[in-house]
Design a protein around this motif. Structure first.
Motif, PDB file in Angstrom:
ATOM      1  N   VAL A 171       0.827  -1.148  -0.160  1.00 19.64           N
ATOM      2  CA  VAL A 171       0.037  -0.022  -0.006  1.00 19.64           C
ATOM      3  C   VAL A 171       0.965   1.178  -0.059  1.00 19.64           C
ATOM      4  O   VAL A 171       1.663   1.497   0.922  1.00 19.64           O
ATOM      5  N   ASP A 172       0.718   1.992  -1.024  1.00 20.05           N
ATOM      6  CA  ASP A 172       1.619   3.293  -1.075  1.00 20.05           C
ATOM      7  C   ASP A 172       0.811   4.112  -2.158  1.00 20.05           C
ATOM      8  O   ASP A 172       0.418   3.768  -3.218  1.00 20.05           O
ATOM      9  N   ASP A 173       0.760   5.459  -1.787  1.00 20.59           N
ATOM     10  CA  ASP A 173       0.097   6.382  -2.719  1.00 20.59           C
ATOM     11  C   ASP A 173       1.180   6.889  -3.906  1.00 20.59           C
ATOM     12  O   ASP A 173       0.555   7.343  -4.792  1.00 20.59           O
ATOM     13  N   SER A 174       2.308   6.367  -3.566  1.00 17.82           N
ATOM     14  CA  SER A 174       3.496   6.970  -4.628  1.00 17.82           C
ATOM     15  C   SER A 174       3.602   5.779  -5.626  1.00 17.82           C
ATOM     16  O   SER A 174       3.968   4.919  -5.262  1.00 17.82           O
ATOM     17  N   ILE A 175       3.290   6.181  -7.096  1.00 14.43           N
ATOM     18  CA  ILE A 175       3.368   5.084  -8.010  1.00 14.43           C
ATOM     19  C   ILE A 175       4.803   4.543  -7.975  1.00 14.43           C
ATOM     20  O   ILE A 175       5.176   3.433  -8.342  1.00 14.43           O
ATOM     21  N   VAL A 176       5.753   5.360  -7.852  1.00 14.51           N
ATOM     22  CA  VAL A 176       7.234   5.198  -8.081  1.00 14.51           C
ATOM     23  C   VAL A 176       7.444   4.374  -6.818  1.00 14.51           C
ATOM     24  O   VAL A 176       8.202   3.082  -6.991  1.00 14.51           O
ATOM     25  N   ASP A 177       7.228   4.478  -5.623  1.00 20.63           N
ATOM     26  CA  ASP A 177       7.442   3.693  -4.357  1.00 20.63           C
ATOM     27  C   ASP A 177       6.743   2.391  -4.709  1.00 20.63           C
ATOM     28  O   ASP A 177       7.342   1.213  -4.235  1.00 20.63           O
ATOM     29  N   ARG A 178       5.529   2.334  -5.134  1.00 18.28           N
ATOM     30  CA  ARG A 178       4.632   0.983  -5.354  1.00 18.28           C
ATOM     31  C   ARG A 178       5.455   0.116  -6.286  1.00 18.28           C
ATOM     32  O   ARG A 178       5.604  -1.178  -5.919  1.00 18.28           O
ATOM     33  N   ASP A 196      -3.100   1.786  -4.065  1.00 15.89           N
ATOM     34  CA  ASP A 196      -2.514   3.171  -4.000  1.00 15.89           C
ATOM     35  C   ASP A 196      -2.983   3.893  -2.600  1.00 15.89           C
ATOM     36  O   ASP A 196      -2.827   5.030  -2.442  1.00 15.89           O
ATOM     37  N   SER A 197      -3.861   3.044  -1.790  1.00 15.12           N
ATOM     38  CA  SER A 197      -4.265   3.991  -0.418  1.00 15.12           C
ATOM     39  C   SER A 197      -4.674   3.004   0.376  1.00 15.12           C
ATOM     40  O   SER A 197      -5.201   1.833   0.243  1.00 15.12           O
ATOM     41  N   LEU A 254       1.448 -10.830   4.472  1.00 15.74           N
ATOM     42  CA  LEU A 254       2.063  -9.860   4.986  1.00 15.74           C
ATOM     43  C   LEU A 254       1.393  -8.446   4.304  1.00 15.74           C
ATOM     44  O   LEU A 254       0.902  -8.520   3.032  1.00 15.74           O
ATOM     45  N   ILE A 255       1.191  -7.408   5.079  1.00 19.76           N
ATOM     46  CA  ILE A 255       0.825  -6.072   4.513  1.00 19.76           C
ATOM     47  C   ILE A 255       1.766  -5.102   4.535  1.00 19.76           C
ATOM     48  O   ILE A 255       2.316  -4.894   5.680  1.00 19.76           O
ATOM     49  N   MET A 256       2.226  -4.665   3.706  1.00 15.95           N
ATOM     50  CA  MET A 256       3.359  -3.383   3.836  1.00 15.95           C
ATOM     51  C   MET A 256       2.650  -2.060   3.381  1.00 15.95           C
ATOM     52  O   MET A 256       2.241  -2.228   2.257  1.00 15.95           O
ATOM     53  N   THR A 257       2.645  -1.093   4.211  1.00 19.23           N
ATOM     54  CA  THR A 257       1.953   0.210   3.912  1.00 19.23           C
ATOM     55  C   THR A 257       2.846   1.236   4.224  1.00 19.23           C
ATOM     56  O   THR A 257       3.675   1.515   5.353  1.00 19.23           O
ATOM     57  N   ASP A 258       2.949   2.495   3.259  1.00 13.00           N
ATOM     58  CA  ASP A 258       3.418   3.659   3.705  1.00 13.00           C
ATOM     59  C   ASP A 258       2.794   4.259   4.939  1.00 13.00           C
ATOM     60  O   ASP A 258       1.694   4.094   5.161  1.00 13.00           O
ATOM     61  N   SER A 269       2.775   7.727   5.539  1.00 14.78           N
ATOM     62  CA  SER A 269       2.183   9.052   5.207  1.00 14.78           C
ATOM     63  C   SER A 269       1.447   9.025   3.865  1.00 14.78           C
ATOM     64  O   SER A 269       2.110   8.908   2.749  1.00 14.78           O
ATOM     65  N   MET A 270       0.306   8.944   3.999  1.00 17.64           N
ATOM     66  CA  MET A 270      -0.581   8.984   2.637  1.00 17.64           C
ATOM     67  C   MET A 270      -1.885   9.937   2.968  1.00 17.64           C
ATOM     68  O   MET A 270      -2.364  10.021   4.040  1.00 17.64           O
ATOM     69  N   PRO A 271      -2.419  10.473   1.705  1.00 18.46           N
ATOM     70  CA  PRO A 271      -3.429  11.360   2.067  1.00 18.46           C
ATOM     71  C   PRO A 271      -4.836  10.517   2.388  1.00 18.46           C
ATOM     72  O   PRO A 271      -4.910   9.241   2.223  1.00 18.46           O
ATOM     73  N   GLY A 272      -5.717  11.027   3.168  1.00 23.38           N
ATOM     74  CA  GLY A 272      -6.805  10.429   3.609  1.00 23.38           C
ATOM     75  C   GLY A 272      -6.702   9.562   4.921  1.00 23.38           C
ATOM     76  O   GLY A 272      -7.083  10.005   5.751  1.00 23.38           O
ATOM     77  N   MET A 273      -6.143   8.153   4.701  1.00 30.73           N
ATOM     78  CA  MET A 273      -5.890   7.788   5.832  1.00 30.73           C
ATOM     79  C   MET A 273      -4.264   7.156   6.022  1.00 30.73           C
ATOM     80  O   MET A 273      -3.800   6.497   4.821  1.00 30.73           O
ATOM     81  N   THR A 274      -3.688   7.363   7.256  1.00 28.50           N
ATOM     82  CA  THR A 274      -2.299   7.083   7.164  1.00 28.50           C
ATOM     83  C   THR A 274      -2.344   5.435   7.306  1.00 28.50           C
ATOM     84  O   THR A 274      -3.111   4.677   7.503  1.00 28.50           O
ATOM     85  N   GLY A 275      -0.782   5.144   6.963  1.00 27.34           N
ATOM     86  CA  GLY A 275      -0.578   3.782   7.322  1.00 27.34           C
ATOM     87  C   GLY A 275      -0.887   3.279   8.799  1.00 27.34           C
ATOM     88  O   GLY A 275      -1.271   2.306   9.220  1.00 27.34           O
ATOM     89  N   TYR A 276      -0.713   4.325   9.778  1.00 25.61           N
ATOM     90  CA  TYR A 276      -0.920   3.770  11.101  1.00 25.61           C
ATOM     91  C   TYR A 276      -2.420   3.821  11.356  1.00 25.61           C
ATOM     92  O   TYR A 276      -2.631   2.605  12.114  1.00 25.61           O
ATOM     93  N   GLU A 277      -3.201   4.452  10.720  1.00 30.86           N
ATOM     94  CA  GLU A 277      -4.729   4.114  10.819  1.00 30.86           C
ATOM     95  C   GLU A 277      -5.123   2.788  10.331  1.00 30.86           C
ATOM     96  O   GLU A 277      -5.818   2.365  10.673  1.00 30.86           O
ATOM     97  N   LEU A 278      -4.549   2.658   9.041  1.00 32.38           N
ATOM     98  CA  LEU A 278      -4.849   1.208   8.303  1.00 32.38           C
ATOM     99  C   LEU A 278      -4.381   0.110   9.271  1.00 32.38           C
ATOM    100  O   LEU A 278      -4.894  -0.825   9.596  1.00 32.38           O
ATOM    101  N   LEU A 279      -3.001   0.222   9.975  1.00 36.40           N
ATOM    102  CA  LEU A 279      -2.360  -0.731  10.792  1.00 36.40           C
ATOM    103  C   LEU A 279      -3.741  -0.904  12.044  1.00 36.40           C
ATOM    104  O   LEU A 279      -4.070  -2.153  12.200  1.00 36.40           O
ATOM    105  N   LYS A 280      -4.118   0.055  12.574  1.00 31.86           N
ATOM    106  CA  LYS A 280      -5.296  -0.079  13.930  1.00 31.86           C
ATOM    107  C   LYS A 280      -6.160  -0.583  13.284  1.00 31.86           C
ATOM    108  O   LYS A 280      -6.981  -1.621  13.808  1.00 31.86           O
ATOM    109  N   LYS A 281      -6.990  -0.418  12.087  1.00 35.66           N
ATOM    110  CA  LYS A 281      -8.052  -1.137  11.368  1.00 35.66           C
ATOM    111  C   LYS A 281      -7.744  -2.711  11.331  1.00 35.66           C
ATOM    112  O   LYS A 281      -8.897  -3.682  11.853  1.00 35.66           O
TER     113      LYS A 281
END
Length: 183
Positions: free
Chosen positions: A30-37, A55-56, A82-86, A88-100
């Protein structure tokens, strides 16, 4: 914008002929940057991992069926290792995704790795305290991915051995009961 494939459209079968190996780890990246993805996808594929890119964080929740619309119905066979997430992303952060994810009974056991280009110690600590498996600084290196993969493979192997040992104990118990009952 990446399309999220709903479970009805997923071909979730045991056919692994299209994969290089039936034992490939499946990573949701999960990453909002296409380059990083694309970069993380390349590292994961080189490490013999199957990769799904979104992308989010919102798209990740949709993919997992945790977006509140359909629950996780139809995702029983969706095997994510495994889930790998950035972070800092717009809308919902990786930390918020982790919590969910950690709040979900269906997916809380899946390791989540947070990635960030910012080395902010309180942020790292907060993610690890919330249940992140690891926190990687970007750019992620091939050695990081291989270490994670090896760690997951060993954990899967230990879990399998524990299940088999438990089944063996149960079988021995049943055998003993049958023997005492002289059946």
């Amino acid at each position: 914008m990446a399309e999220v494939i709903r479970p009805e459209k997923l071909d979730i079968s045991n056919d692994t002929s299209s994969l290089a190996s039936p034992e490939l780890l499946h990573v949701l990246a999960v990453d909002d940057s296409i380059v990083d993805r694309k970069f993380i996808e390349r590292l994961l594929r080189v490490s013999s991992c199957r990769v799904t890119l979104v992308d989010s964080a919102t798209r990740a929740l949709q993919y997992l069926g945790l977006d509140g619309e359909n629950g996780s119905v139809g995702f029983e066979d969706l095997k994510i290792n495994l889930i790998m997430t950035d972070y800092s992303m717009p809308g919902m952060t990786g930390y918020e995704l982790l919590k969910k994810i950690k709040e979900s009974s269906a997916f809380r056991e899946i390791p989540v790795v947070i990635m960030s280009s910012e080395n902010i110690i309180p942020r790292i600590d907060r993610c690890l305290e919330e249940g992140a498996e690891d926190f990687l600084l970007k750019p992620v290196k091939l050695a990081d991915v291989k270490r994670l993969r090896d760690s997951l493979m060993k954990a899967d192997e230990r879990a399998f051995k524990n299940i088999m040992h438990k089944r063996e104990l149960e079988a021995n118990d049943i055998y003993s009961q049958l023997k005492r009952a002289k059946i």
